[in-house]
Design an enzyme around this catalytic site. Structure first.
Site, PDB file in Angstrom:
ATOM      1  N   HIS A 189      -2.777  22.887   8.107  1.00  0.00           N
ATOM      2  CA  HIS A 189      -4.032  23.629   7.955  1.00  0.00           C
ATOM      3  C   HIS A 189      -5.167  22.691   8.322  1.00  0.00           C
ATOM      4  O   HIS A 189      -5.318  21.615   7.737  1.00  0.00           O
ATOM      5  CB  HIS A 189      -4.216  24.143   6.528  1.00  0.00           C
ATOM      6  CG  HIS A 189      -5.497  24.905   6.356  1.00  0.00           C
ATOM      7  ND1 HIS A 189      -5.591  26.260   6.569  1.00  0.00           N
ATOM      8  CD2 HIS A 189      -6.751  24.488   6.013  1.00  0.00           C
ATOM      9  CE1 HIS A 189      -6.834  26.656   6.360  1.00  0.00           C
ATOM     10  NE2 HIS A 189      -7.558  25.597   6.027  1.00  0.00           N
ATOM     11  N   CYS A 190      -5.983  23.093   9.280  1.00  0.00           N
ATOM     12  CA  CYS A 190      -7.071  22.251   9.777  1.00  0.00           C
ATOM     13  C   CYS A 190      -8.393  22.712   9.174  1.00  0.00           C
ATOM     14  O   CYS A 190      -8.850  23.828   9.455  1.00  0.00           O
ATOM     15  CB  CYS A 190      -7.136  22.306  11.299  1.00  0.00           C
ATOM     16  SG  CYS A 190      -8.431  21.260  12.004  1.00  0.00           S
ATOM     17  N   GLY A 191      -8.991  21.857   8.351  1.00  0.00           N
ATOM     18  CA  GLY A 191     -10.269  22.192   7.748  1.00  0.00           C
ATOM     19  C   GLY A 191     -11.384  22.301   8.772  1.00  0.00           C
ATOM     20  O   GLY A 191     -12.315  23.094   8.602  1.00  0.00           O
ATOM     21  N   ASN A 194     -11.032  25.676   9.975  1.00  0.00           N
ATOM     22  CA  ASN A 194     -10.924  26.686   8.918  1.00  0.00           C
ATOM     23  C   ASN A 194      -9.799  27.662   9.241  1.00  0.00           C
ATOM     24  O   ASN A 194      -9.914  28.874   9.040  1.00  0.00           O
ATOM     25  CB  ASN A 194     -12.253  27.434   8.750  1.00  0.00           C
ATOM     26  CG  ASN A 194     -12.303  28.243   7.459  1.00  0.00           C
ATOM     27  OD1 ASN A 194     -11.622  27.923   6.485  1.00  0.00           O
ATOM     28  ND2 ASN A 194     -13.084  29.308   7.461  1.00  0.00           N
ATOM     29  N   ASN A 195      -8.708  27.122   9.750  1.00  0.00           N
ATOM     30  CA  ASN A 195      -7.594  27.951  10.195  1.00  0.00           C
ATOM     31  C   ASN A 195      -6.322  27.110  10.195  1.00  0.00           C
ATOM     32  O   ASN A 195      -6.383  25.876  10.297  1.00  0.00           O
ATOM     33  CB  ASN A 195      -7.868  28.483  11.604  1.00  0.00           C
ATOM     34  CG  ASN A 195      -6.957  29.642  11.968  1.00  0.00           C
ATOM     35  OD1 ASN A 195      -6.224  30.174  11.136  1.00  0.00           O
ATOM     36  ND2 ASN A 195      -7.004  30.047  13.230  1.00  0.00           N
TER      37      ASN A 195
END
Length: 382
Positions: A189-191, A194-195
């Site tokens: 999950h890549c902050g 946001n996805n």
């Protein structure tokens, strides 16, 4: 202290912080100050902040900080997306305001005024594609196709039901606690986006990393050429050697040239150093994710394989101890890191990645996901 030594000290501290943050958990740094700096940056600083807030403002302020942490780390939020847009926008605005006046220059064509706009626009497009595209959500409607597309390897992936989605979780999939959905070929999950990064948007994510690495490298190089052009046009070296009698050598000229650049073009130097550092970091991420794509592995699977290999090593050590074998003293951490040979115990632990089909097919699977192929749709009708 002379200017060159200030630059050396600044570069050394920056390099130490970056290396400690990115590599501090490597085995070769175990027990060293690099590992301690890494622990402070990743855990210690935050815990000290909590203690300070609690001591100064009480439980209410501490709970407020924990609530902010929960919102930032445990729920979807656009904070890092906004931060990314701000970094890109502010950096490009400063470059336009301070450096476009030197374009065209002695070494830089006027074309770069317009080329930079195109480069930033493509980067923004890749950011939007990665952030708002479906990462490959597994639902009750498509789970049967994903189960057929990704077989279980019986090692790090075994058939089990997702306790949240109440569907059979396909191999290579994972339920993201932040997005609250199962994602096929889950990477992480890549902050910043946001996805989740999964089967359908890994291609956009890798393209985003590569393109931003090239943008930062391009910006640093162009700024370097601008500075070189200014030195040439203003005849700085000529003036220093002829009028001030400075020795025409690198050691003689460097302190004076650096001092002049810092006095006249400090903004361009700071921008060039900033872009070079970001390019260095992005280059490492690019290399890592390119390796993952070429071997058809994900970040999630990398951690799973590490856990599996550590568990197998522990089992082998327990068996050896039970059989009364004499345990040899462990080799040097540096020898283990640089050695290409493996011990006899390590040879029995094989990383059998059944999803690795060769570099070309692996890359095709990243850029043309299985779920977007006709064979995937036919599996549903079957």
């Amino acid at each position: 202290m002379d200017v060159p030594w200030l630059l050396v000290a600044h570069g050394s501290v920056t390099a130490l912080v970056v290396v400690s943050f990115l590599c501090g958990q490597w085995p070769i740094f175990e027990g060293t100050f690099v590992q301690r700096i890494n622990h402070f940056l990743t855990f210690g600083a935050y815990h000290h902040l909590l203690r300070l807030v609690h001591a100064a403002c009480g439980n209410g302020a501490r709970d407020l900080v924990l609530g902010v942490e929960s919102y930032c780390c445990d729920r979807p939020n656009p904070i890092l997306q906004i931060f990314y847009v701000a970094i890109i926008g502010v950096t490009y605005f400063i470059i336009v305001q301070t450096s476009f006046q030197y374009i065209p220059g002695y070494y830089v064509s006027g074309l770069h005024r317009y080329l930079s706009i195109v480069a930033v626009a493509i980067g923004a497009l890749l950011f939007v594609l990665t952030s708002f595209s479906d990462p490959g959500t597994v639902t009750a409607e498509n789970v049967s196709q994903y189960l057929s597309a990704y077989p279980y390897d019986g090692i790090i992936f075994e058939e089990k039901e997702c306790s949240t989605c109440k569907i059979t979780r396909p191999a290579r999939a994972k339920h993201c606690r932040i997005c609250d959905k199962c994602v096929a070929r889950f990477d992480h999950h890549c902050g910043w986006m946001n996805n989740c990064i999964g089967e359908k948007n890994t291609r956009y994510f890798v393209a985003f990393l590569v393109w931003h690495f090239l943008i930062c490298l391009y910006g640093a190089v162009i700024l370097g050429f601008i500075l070189a052009g200014e030195l040439k046009e203003r005849k700085v070296v000529y003036i220093l050697t002829v009028y001030y009698g400075i020795d025409n050598s690198f050691s003689g000229l460097f302190p004076h040239v650096a001092q002049w650049l810092l006095a006249v073009h400090n903004t361009q130097i700071l921008l060039a150093v900033f872009l070079a550092i970001i390019a260095l970091l992005l280059g490492g991420f690019c290399a890592y994710h390119t390796h993952l794509c070429l071997t058809n592995t994900t970040t999630n699977e990398t951690f799973k394989w590490q856990d599996y290999i550590m568990w197998r090593k522990k089992v082998n050590e327990e068996k050896a101890a039970a059989n009364g074998e004499v345990r040899k003293s462990p080799p040097s951490k540096w020898k283990v890191f640089f050695s290409r040979s493996h011990t006899e115990a390590d040879e029995t632990i094989v990383k059998n990645n059944i999803y690795d089909r060769g570099m070309i097919r692996n890359m095709c699977e990243v850029f043309v996901p299985l779920s977007e192929r006709q064979s995937f749709s036919r599996k549903k009708s079957d």
